[in-house]
Structure formats: structure tokens, C-alpha cells
Design a protein around this motif. Structure first.
Motif, PDB file in Angstrom:
ATOM      1  N   ASP A 125       0.905  -1.175  -0.215  1.00 18.20           N
ATOM      2  CA  ASP A 125      -0.142   0.144   0.018  1.00 18.20           C
ATOM      3  C   ASP A 125       0.634   1.115  -0.018  1.00 18.20           C
ATOM      4  OD1 ASP A 125      -2.256   1.665  -0.013  1.00 18.20           O
ATOM      5  OD2 ASP A 125      -3.051   0.976   1.954  1.00 18.20           O
ATOM      6  N   SER A 126       1.322   1.617  -1.022  1.00 18.78           N
ATOM      7  CA  SER A 126       2.144   2.743  -1.227  1.00 18.78           C
ATOM      8  C   SER A 126       2.216   3.528  -2.524  1.00 18.78           C
ATOM      9  CB  SER A 126       3.776   2.410  -1.026  1.00 18.78           C
ATOM     10  OG  SER A 126       4.519   3.194  -1.199  1.00 18.78           O
ATOM     11  N   ASN A 127       2.613   4.759  -2.629  1.00 19.33           N
ATOM     12  CA  ASN A 127       2.356   5.503  -4.055  1.00 19.33           C
ATOM     13  C   ASN A 127       3.876   5.406  -4.471  1.00 19.33           C
ATOM     14  OD1 ASN A 127      -0.170   6.067  -3.633  1.00 19.33           O
ATOM     15  ND2 ASN A 127       0.167   7.974  -2.651  1.00 19.33           N
ATOM     16  N   ASN A 128       4.832   4.843  -4.071  1.00 22.16           N
ATOM     17  CA  ASN A 128       6.190   4.788  -4.512  1.00 22.16           C
ATOM     18  C   ASN A 128       6.201   3.851  -5.628  1.00 22.16           C
ATOM     19  OD1 ASN A 128       9.018   4.535  -4.756  1.00 22.16           O
ATOM     20  ND2 ASN A 128       9.474   4.508  -2.640  1.00 22.16           N
ATOM     21  N   ALA A 129       6.463   4.888  -6.772  1.00 17.26           N
ATOM     22  CA  ALA A 129       6.404   4.148  -7.839  1.00 17.26           C
ATOM     23  C   ALA A 129       7.820   3.197  -8.251  1.00 17.26           C
ATOM     24  CB  ALA A 129       6.858   5.119  -9.187  1.00 17.26           C
ATOM     25  N   TYR A 130       8.739   3.438  -7.437  1.00 15.55           N
ATOM     26  CA  TYR A 130       9.860   2.571  -7.601  1.00 15.55           C
ATOM     27  C   TYR A 130      10.165   1.502  -6.406  1.00 15.55           C
ATOM     28  CZ  TYR A 130      11.022   6.325 -10.736  1.00 15.55           C
ATOM     29  OH  TYR A 130      10.894   7.175 -11.464  1.00 15.55           O
ATOM     30  N   LEU A 131       8.894   1.254  -5.881  1.00 17.77           N
ATOM     31  CA  LEU A 131       8.812   0.263  -4.628  1.00 17.77           C
ATOM     32  C   LEU A 131       9.604  -1.057  -4.786  1.00 17.77           C
ATOM     33  CD1 LEU A 131       7.733   0.674  -1.744  1.00 17.77           C
ATOM     34  CD2 LEU A 131       5.818  -0.634  -2.697  1.00 17.77           C
ATOM     35  N   TYR A 132       9.311  -1.396  -5.926  1.00 20.20           N
ATOM     36  CA  TYR A 132       9.909  -3.025  -6.247  1.00 20.20           C
ATOM     37  C   TYR A 132      11.511  -2.962  -6.193  1.00 20.20           C
ATOM     38  CZ  TYR A 132       5.423  -4.484  -6.213  1.00 20.20           C
ATOM     39  OH  TYR A 132       3.815  -4.999  -5.959  1.00 20.20           O
ATOM     40  N   GLY A 133      12.084  -1.861  -6.322  1.00 17.59           N
ATOM     41  CA  GLY A 133      13.575  -1.771  -6.421  1.00 17.59           C
ATOM     42  C   GLY A 133      14.229  -1.481  -4.927  1.00 17.59           C
ATOM     43  N   ASP A 134      13.406  -1.563  -3.893  1.00 10.95           N
ATOM     44  CA  ASP A 134      13.914  -1.402  -2.629  1.00 10.95           C
ATOM     45  C   ASP A 134      13.219  -2.194  -1.600  1.00 10.95           C
ATOM     46  OD1 ASP A 134      14.249  -0.351  -0.103  1.00 10.95           O
ATOM     47  OD2 ASP A 134      14.738   1.662  -0.777  1.00 10.95           O
ATOM     48  N   GLU A 135      13.873  -3.479  -1.215  1.00  9.82           N
ATOM     49  CA  GLU A 135      13.281  -4.595  -0.580  1.00  9.82           C
ATOM     50  C   GLU A 135      12.873  -4.016   0.897  1.00  9.82           C
ATOM     51  OE1 GLU A 135      15.872  -7.944  -0.148  1.00  9.82           O
ATOM     52  OE2 GLU A 135      15.849  -8.099  -2.204  1.00  9.82           O
ATOM     53  N   ASP A 136      13.218  -3.235   1.338  1.00  8.77           N
ATOM     54  CA  ASP A 136      13.052  -2.559   2.768  1.00  8.77           C
ATOM     55  C   ASP A 136      11.705  -1.907   2.677  1.00  8.77           C
ATOM     56  OD1 ASP A 136      15.267  -3.963   3.898  1.00  8.77           O
ATOM     57  OD2 ASP A 136      16.531  -1.881   3.872  1.00  8.77           O
ATOM     58  N   LYS A 137      11.627  -1.008   1.799  1.00  5.42           N
ATOM     59  CA  LYS A 137      10.428  -0.166   1.366  1.00  5.42           C
ATOM     60  C   LYS A 137       9.169  -1.045   1.137  1.00  5.42           C
ATOM     61  CE  LYS A 137      12.446   4.199   0.817  1.00  5.42           C
ATOM     62  NZ  LYS A 137      12.741   5.604  -0.231  1.00  5.42           N
ATOM     63  N   LEU A 138       9.501  -2.137   0.306  1.00  7.96           N
ATOM     64  CA  LEU A 138       8.498  -2.868  -0.368  1.00  7.96           C
ATOM     65  C   LEU A 138       7.897  -3.956   0.883  1.00  7.96           C
ATOM     66  CD1 LEU A 138       6.994  -4.538  -2.551  1.00  7.96           C
ATOM     67  CD2 LEU A 138       8.679  -5.967  -2.890  1.00  7.96           C
ATOM     68  N   GLU A 139       8.971  -4.229   1.697  1.00  4.81           N
ATOM     69  CA  GLU A 139       8.506  -4.984   3.201  1.00  4.81           C
ATOM     70  C   GLU A 139       7.623  -4.158   3.862  1.00  4.81           C
ATOM     71  OE1 GLU A 139      10.449  -8.043   6.336  1.00  4.81           O
ATOM     72  OE2 GLU A 139      11.737  -6.324   5.706  1.00  4.81           O
ATOM     73  N   ALA A 140       8.085  -2.859   4.075  1.00  2.00           N
ATOM     74  CA  ALA A 140       7.233  -1.958   4.965  1.00  2.00           C
ATOM     75  C   ALA A 140       5.861  -1.647   4.380  1.00  2.00           C
ATOM     76  CB  ALA A 140       8.000  -0.826   5.228  1.00  2.00           C
ATOM     77  N   ALA A 141       5.839  -1.744   3.268  1.00  2.00           N
ATOM     78  CA  ALA A 141       4.423  -1.345   2.504  1.00  2.00           C
ATOM     79  C   ALA A 141       3.398  -2.546   2.688  1.00  2.00           C
ATOM     80  CB  ALA A 141       4.621  -0.942   1.109  1.00  2.00           C
ATOM     81  N   ARG A 142       4.125  -3.821   2.377  1.00  2.00           N
ATOM     82  CA  ARG A 142       3.333  -5.051   2.400  1.00  2.00           C
ATOM     83  C   ARG A 142       2.965  -5.306   4.131  1.00  2.00           C
ATOM     84  NH1 ARG A 142       6.231  -8.610  -2.203  1.00  2.00           N
ATOM     85  NH2 ARG A 142       4.791  -8.044  -3.608  1.00  2.00           N
ATOM     86  N   ASN A 143       3.599  -4.820   5.174  1.00  4.90           N
ATOM     87  CA  ASN A 143       3.432  -4.880   6.385  1.00  4.90           C
ATOM     88  C   ASN A 143       2.316  -4.194   6.862  1.00  4.90           C
ATOM     89  OD1 ASN A 143       5.258  -6.838   6.888  1.00  4.90           O
ATOM     90  ND2 ASN A 143       6.929  -5.333   7.614  1.00  4.90           N
ATOM     91  N   ILE A 144       1.532  -3.211   5.964  1.00  2.00           N
ATOM     92  CA  ILE A 144       0.629  -2.209   6.432  1.00  2.00           C
ATOM     93  C   ILE A 144      -0.425  -3.090   6.687  1.00  2.00           C
ATOM     94  CG2 ILE A 144      -0.676  -0.457   5.550  1.00  2.00           C
ATOM     95  CD1 ILE A 144       1.751   0.641   4.418  1.00  2.00           C
ATOM     96  N   GLY A 145      -1.068  -3.930   5.645  1.00  2.00           N
ATOM     97  CA  GLY A 145      -2.024  -4.950   5.986  1.00  2.00           C
ATOM     98  C   GLY A 145      -2.135  -5.823   7.178  1.00  2.00           C
ATOM     99  N   PRO A 146      -1.040  -6.365   7.458  1.00  4.58           N
ATOM    100  CA  PRO A 146      -1.047  -7.097   8.772  1.00  4.58           C
ATOM    101  C   PRO A 146      -1.023  -6.234   9.969  1.00  4.58           C
ATOM    102  CG  PRO A 146       0.618  -7.999   7.192  1.00  4.58           C
ATOM    103  CD  PRO A 146       0.136  -6.882   6.623  1.00  4.58           C
TER     104      PRO A 146
END
Length: 768
Positions: free
Chosen positions: A438-459
Motif C-alpha cells: 500500500d504505497s504510492n512509491n513508483a520504484y517500490l519494487y527496487g527497494d526491498e526494505d520499503k517493499l516489505e514495510a508497505a506489505r506490512n501495512i495490511g497485517p
């Protein structure tokens, strides 16, 4: 002109009351005059045989005069209704503020008028006098309560001025313009008028809309809330309005003032919608205005439709994406929110990307329908509706405990359909359930830490929903909020949660054994919420782990009937999170203090010596503390998932659990302990200080991987906390110091024994 503190406190509202009485009489007289004109003057005029000029001029003059009498009555009634409502509300606000002021001044607080509907309250400290413990917090509570009343009074003042102007109009020779049956009518009319401007509202106009909604949207009778949403023109128009204002107000060039305003609007839209869709009258309210059930059905239909508020829009969001931003605020009724939550969840299960349009991609995290920026961008309505459940305890309880209902694509009930899961708890805790980033970051999939943080929002949002379901309170409710007794449904759900993660700890494990292969458990981010649930059910955990049926270790309401093995494994995993550890430690010490107080000052027919009773009283808490010591060491030394400093820092935020757990003991303590309208605080400060010391001392300073951990500091800490509980309880009874010391020794020995047992229990389960 903004209302000031002195304006409300000093004004003589008796004069306004006299004016209301005069207008009431005037309305009665004007009604008689209007009826006489209609039945007499107009009737005779219409039945007369007019000829010549009189047939046009005189007859029309009589019609106009009769209408003007009726208009005068309408205008007079509007003035009366507006003034009457204002007088009643202002009188109540004045009484409330005067009471608060008198109470504060009696406690030697000084109140300063800031001249902008706010006040500052500080403690008066004479020369050489020390500040009173807790004075700053208490002073702020007085300031907040007085300021809230002043803000409401100012809103009434501003609204009355506008309503009277509109009722009268600008033509002294023409009466009867805008008509109102209440002050709420006038306020709703103005709010809708402003909202109709959409993103063309100036900053000043948006501030006015926010002021009106803030002070009227949550009124218990729901009149303003219902009239406002109806005035927008229906569910689709409401979505178009919020979608337009929230996106335009969160663009990078919009500026901070506008961003702050749309953040406030998001809250006001949510709280107002929750009020407008509450079908049942709240306690003490005879009449409740509310929107028809068709609004919920229409929101569900629109949820899968793309909404357009401007022709030619390139990216059209789904209705549920816009609605999700509104739903993040407010306590919603199950009849409204649960069908929406079930529909969204089932759509997500079928296709996790179905409701994602990426309207905010590259625009920054504040952009879009969740301008608050809290817990995601609001791109995924799954997360938004879980947050809604996190604020709606009655709804979340039913959502997780009732059997699921199948829904069609358009949001209607599929009476012949079946879902493929037993419960929503089972669905969300399935290791294959896919959480969107859940993020507006267009380059999210290039940053594992930010991707993990964005997917942790649901839990995290799931954890919040489960918190409210099991505690009966919004997950982020006021720290001083009273404890709510556990119903059978809540307790059973808590038991299912403990069993779920106790049997499947890999779901919440983080960096297990220092290895990164496979990553963290898919739900490890919800451990803070699981820690809060544990704190809430501390009585159940202590009773279960100590294997006791002693009535002193009572549960708060219905027992969760936990299984010892799964409860221990659950605690071992959850306790590795710093915030969960701090919540559990705080609740453990507060609960133990209640039991100690009951042993020393309560009534019992037991013939066992008090010293032995205290050993038994502190041992269960010691077991919890031992498990927490081992879990903390696992996190710091073995898994490197947190530092000692993070554990220490988290402790400062957990005062609420001390007050809440002490509050759970009110029933037993009421005969001995003075209660001043809040959870008892007979030992609150002592226990909080003890908690801070014990957490800071429970450091994981043993060698990494050391199989002979002894946790000397952790043992000392839990023993000292037991001593503190005895000392605090002794102040409620009649004990000499020698006796207190002996009882402290017994209590600390029981805690020591429990700590050793708990540490061994957790250690033996490592790696299982």
C-alpha cells in the motif's frame, strides 16, 4: 470575531433566554396573524366581485400582504428555533466550563485565555514548592476539555450569526427567506453549500466547513450528520466530493495549509458518516436521525465502479478506494460496515489487485484518499476497511465471530453462494493470503526494505481490527478509557488467536535464529497488536500458565480458557517485539499488584498464612516475566531483530495498561479504594516507576547463544516489582513495617520462583 474564554464564562445568558421567550410569543402571535389574514382578508378578497383596477391591483396587494404575514411567521419561527437551540447548548457549555474552572482553580491551576478559543492551564507553584506529580498531564486535560467546549461555543456563535442573517435577508420590506427548524438545519445548509464548491473552496471556506463538521458531525442525535450527507446528493456524489477535494488537496503544489485541511476533512467525513449510518439510538437519545440502509447497498454497488468527477479523467479510482479513506475514521455500526468489509475481503481473495488503480503512483505518500499518511497511502481498500474495523469494536467482533456471508460482484448478498473459508480469522492468517504493497512509491519494487514495510501495512491493520474485536474498544482509544468486560464472543476469539499463533508461530517469527532465508513470517508486523491483546487478557494468561483455579486470579468477564502449551508458545514469539514486550510487562505487574492487594486487604476464608498466599499470588506474574526475559534475549542476542534500547524506549508508552489493569480490579477494590470517576490509581505511579526500572534492568547482557542464561537482572527486577506491589497495597491496610518487610520477602520469592520457571519454559521451546 472569534469567541474568547471570558466571553463564554462571563456572558449573561439570561438575556438570551428572555429573547428566546419573546420570540416564542412573537411566533405564536404571527401565526395567529397569518391565519387570520388567510382565512379572513384573503378569503374575502378572493370571494369578492372585483371590477376595474381593483380586480388587479387591490386583489394582488391583498395576496402579497397575506403572503408577507406568512413569511413573517416563517422568519420569526426560524429566529426562535435557532436562538432556542443556541441558548440551550450555550447554557450547557457555560455550566460545563464553569464547573471545570472551579475544579481546576481549587487544585491551584491557573487558566489563561489565549484569545483564539483555546486556553492554557498550568499549576501554580509557590516559592520553594515542588511541582505536584502528574500536574502537567492533569493541567493539559483541563486545557483540552475547556478548549473543546470553547470551540463548540464559537461554532454556535458563528453559525447563529449566519443563520439569522439568512433568515432575515437583506430586504427590510420582504420577510421570509431561508427557513430553519433547528440550528442544525442552518449548519447543514451552510456545510453543504460549501461542499458543493468542491476543490474550488478557498482555504478559508474549507476551514469553515471543517469547523462546522467537527463540532456537529458527532452529535448523538445524528441530525446534522444525516442532513449533510443527504445534502451532498447521495453516495455517488459524496464519493465524488471527497475524491476531488482529497486528491487536489494532496498534490505536491497544494501546500501544507491545504494538506492539513484535507487531513482534517478526512476525519470529519469519517466521523460524520459513522454517525449518519448508526441506525440505533445511542444511550439517552430518544430520537436518532440516520441515513436509510440503501446507502450501504449503494456504496457496495459503487465500490467496484470507477468514479469520475471530471470529464476525461485519466485515472479513475474505484468507489471503494475513495470510500476507504473516509472509513478510516469513525466507529461504525455492524449493519453498515460489515457487509462492506465482507464484500471487499471476498473481492480481494478472488483477485488481490482487482481494486487497485494506482492513481497516486509517484505522487508521494500523502497523495490520494488517505491524506493522513497513517498506515498506507489508501491505495488498497482492504487495509482501509480493516482500519475501520479497528475503530469499530462491535462491528469487528461480529466480523470475526459470525459466519461469513457470500456477496456478489455488485455487493448484493449471494443467498445461494458459499465462501471457501470457515472464518475471516482463518482467511487472513493463511500463509498464502496476499497482502498488497500500500504505497504510492513508483520504484517500490527496487527497494526491498520499503517493499516489505508497505506489505506490512495490511497485517498491522489486521492486528488493529483484532484488537478492537477482542477488547471492545477502538484500538487507539484514549489511554484513560475504561476497560470493557470480555463477552463470550470476545474471549473465544482471543483464545482462537492465541491458539492460531501458538500452534503456528512461524506466521509471526522474525529473522528466526539469525537466518534471513525465507524472510520473516507474513504476519510478524502485527505482534504489537498481539501484545496488546495479551495485556488485555493478562488474567487469563496468568491463570493458565500458573495452573491455578484460585478465584483471586479472575478474568475480566468471560474466561478465554487458554491452553497452557499454545499460550506459552504464543507469548514466546510475541514477546520478541519491543512494544508487545512492554505492554505485556506493564499489564503483568499491574495485574499482579491487584492480586497482591486482594491478598493483603481483601476478604478471604483461607487459613493459609498471608506470606504463603503472597508467594502464590506473585508466582504467575513471575512466570510471565521469565518468558518475557527469554523472549527479549532471543530478539536481541539470537535473532538480532531488536536492540535493548528499543525495548527500553517502548516502555514509556505503556502507562495505559497500568491504569487499565488496575481498573479491572475496581470491583474488588471499591470498598477500600477511593475512585474518582476513572480507573483506580492507588498504585499507578509506583507500578509505572517499577515497570520502567524493571524493563531497563532486564537487559540481555549474557553471551550470545549462552545456554546457561540466568537473567540475574531480570529476576531482580521482577522481585523488586513484587516488593513494590506489597508496599503499595500496605498503604490500603493497617500493617507495621516489620510485617510489610516479611510480606515483601514472600512476594519477591514467589516472583523469583515464577521467573525461573517461565524462563525455562520459553528456553525449552526455542526452535520448536
Amino acid at each position: 470575531m472569534t469567541l474568547k474564554y471570558t466571553d463564554l464564562v462571563d456572558v449573561d445568558l439570561g438575556k438570551l433566554g428572555t429573547a428566546v421567550s419573546d420570540w416564542k410569543k412573537a411566533v405564536t402571535d404571527l401565526k395567529t396573524l397569518a391565519e387570520d389574514a388567510r382565512r379572513g382578508l384573503l378569503a374575502k378578497s378572493e370571494s369578492a366581485r372585483w371590477a376595474g383596477v381593483n380586480a388587479t391591483v387591490t386583489r394582488e396587494f391583498v395576496k402579497k400582504t397575506t403572503k408577507e404575514f406568512a413569511d413573517l411567521h416563517s422568519e420569526g419561527n426560524s429566529v426562535f428555533q435557532v436562538l432556542d437551540d443556541a441558548q440551550q447548548e450555550l447554557a450547557e457549555l457555560q455550566r460545563k466550563v464553569r464547573t471545570l474552572v472551579a475544579e481546576a482553580e481549587k487544585k491551584r491551576y491557573v487558566i489563561t485565555d489565549n484569545g483564539d478559543t483555546t486556553v492554557t492551564v498550568v499549576e501554580y507553584v509557590g516559592p520553594g514548592e515542588p511541582p505536584k506529580d502528574g500536574a502537567q498531564e492533569e493541567a493539559q486535560r483541563y486545557a483540552d476539555q475547556i478548549t473543546a467546549s470553547l470551540g463548540r461555543a464559537n461554532d454556535i456563535d458563528q453559525s447563529v450569526k449566519l443563520a439569522l442573517t439568512r433568515a432575515h435577508g437583506n430586504d427590510p420590506n420582504n420577510a421570509g427567506h431561508n427557513t430553519y427548524e433547528s440550528l442544525n438545519d442552518a449548519q447543514a445548509e451552510r456545510a453543504v453549500e460549501l461542499a458543493k464548491k468542491g476543490d474550488k473552496m478557498s482555504d478559508q471556506e474549507l476551514a469553515e466547513l471543517n469547523r462546522i463538521m467537527k463540532f456537529n458531525g458527532r452529535e448523538e442525535d445524528g441530525e446534522f450528520a444525516t442532513e449533510f450527507y443527504e445534502g451532498l446528493g447521495g453516495p455517488e456524489k459524496a464519493l465524488e466530493f471527497y475524491g476531488q477535494v482529497s486528491t487536489s488537496g494532496t498534490e505536491k503544489e497544494a501546500g501544507q495549509t491545504r494538506l492539513d485541511a484535507v487531513r482534517e476533512l478526512q476525519k470529519n467525513m469519517g466521523y460524520t458518516l459513522a454517525n449518519a449510518t448508526e441506525p440505533d439510538a445511542p444511550h439517552g437519545v430518544d430520537k436518532k436521525y440516520h441515513l436509510p440502509a440503501s446507502w450501504g447497498a449503494e456504496f457496495r454497488r459503487l465500490g467496484t465502479q470507477q468514479i469520475e468527477w471530471q470529464q476525461g479523467m485519466m485515472k479513475k479510482p474505484y468507489g471503494y478506494q475513495i470510500l476507504g479513506g473516509i472509513l478510516r475514521y469513525g466507529n461504525y455500526d455492524p449493519s453498515f460496515i460489515n457487509p462492506i468489509a465482507e464484500h471487499i475481503t471476498q473481492l480481494h481473495q478472488q483477485d488481490p489487485g482487482k481494486l487497485l488503480t494506482h492513481v497516486g503512483s509517484g505522487e508521494g505518500e500523502n497523495y490520494g484518499f488517505n491524506p493522513s499518511g497513517k498506515l498506507g497511502s489508501g491505495e488498497d481498500p482492504m487495509n482501509s476497511v480493516l482500519e475501520a474495523l479497528g475503530h469499530s469494536p462491535d462491528a469487528s467482533e461480529k466480523f470475526f465471530t459470525d459466519a461469513p456471508t457470500a456477496y456478489n460482484e455488485d455487493g448484493t448478498v449471494n443467498s445461494k453462494g458459499k465462501v471457501e473459508f470457515k472464518s475471516y480469522l482463518d482467511l487472513f492468517t493463511d500463509e498464502d493470503f496476499l497482502w498488497n504493497a500500500d504505497s504510492n512509491n513508483a520504484y517500490l519494487y527496487g527497494d526491498e526494505d520499503k517493499l516489505e514495510a508497505a506489505r506490512n501495512i495490511g497485517p498491522q491493520a489486521l492486528g488493529h481490527a483484532l484488537e478492537s474485536a477482542t477488547t471492545g474498544r477502538p484500538y487507539d482509544s484514549d489511554d484513560s478509557g475504561d476497560a470493557v468486560r470480555h463477552t463470550a464472543e470476545r474471549a473465544n476469539l482471543a483464545s482462537e488467536i492465541v491458539k492460531k499463533f501458538g500452534e503456528n508461530p512461524e506466521l509471526i517469527r522474525h529473522n528466526e535464529n539469525g537466518k534471513l532465508e525465507g524472510g520473516s513470517g507474513p504476519l510478524y508486523a502485527m505482534r504489537e497488536s498481539l501484545g496488546d491483546i495479551t495485556a488485555e487478557y493478562m488474567g487469563d494468561f496468568q491463570t493458565t500458565l500458573a495452573g491455578t483455579n484460585n478465584d483471586r486470579f479472575g478474568t475480566f468477564g468471560v474466561s478465554a480458557q487458554l491452553d497452557p502449551t499454545t499460550a506459552e508458545r504464543f507469548l514466546a514469539e510475541v514477546g520478541q517485539d519491543p512494544h508487545a514486550y512492554a505492554a505485556i510487562t506493564s499489564a503483568q505487574q499491574a495485574y499482579t499488584a491487584n492480586v497482591v492487594n486482594d491478598v493483603m486487604n481483601g476478604h478471604s476464608d483461607s487459613t493459609v498464612p498471608a506470606a504463603e498466599q503472597l508467594r502464590n499470588a506473585t508466582r504467575p506474574g513471575g512466570i510471565i516475566a521469565g518468558i518475557m526475559s527469554e523472549s527479549r534475549a532471543d530478539a536481541v542476542l539470537d535473532y538480532h531483530s531488536a536492540s535493548d534500547q528499543e525495548f527500553n524506549d517502548a516502555a514509556a508508552e505503556k502507562q495505559k495498561w497500568v491504569d487499565r489493569l488496575l481498573g479491572m480490579g475496581v470491583d474488588k477494590a471499591a470498598e477500600r479504594v477511593p475512585i474518582l470517576g476513572a480507573p483506580i490509581g492507588w498504585a499507578s505511579e509506583d507500578i509505572q516507576e517499577s515497570i520502567m526500572k524493571s524493563i531497563e534492568r532486564d537487559t540481555s547482557d549474557q553471551a550470545e547463544g549462552d545456554a546457561t542464561r540466568t537473567y540475574l537482572k531480570g529476576r531482580e527486577a521482577v522481585m523488586d516489582s513484587a516488593r513494590t506491589a506489597v508496599e503499595a497495597a500496605a498503604r490500603n491496610g493497617n500493617y507495621n513495617w516489620d510485617t510489610v518487610q516479611d510480606l515483601q520477602d514472600s512476594a519477591s520469592n514467589g516472583a523469583d520462583d515464577g521467573h525461573t520457571t517461565g524462563a525455562k519454559m520459553e528456553s525449552s521451546g526455542d526452535g520448536s
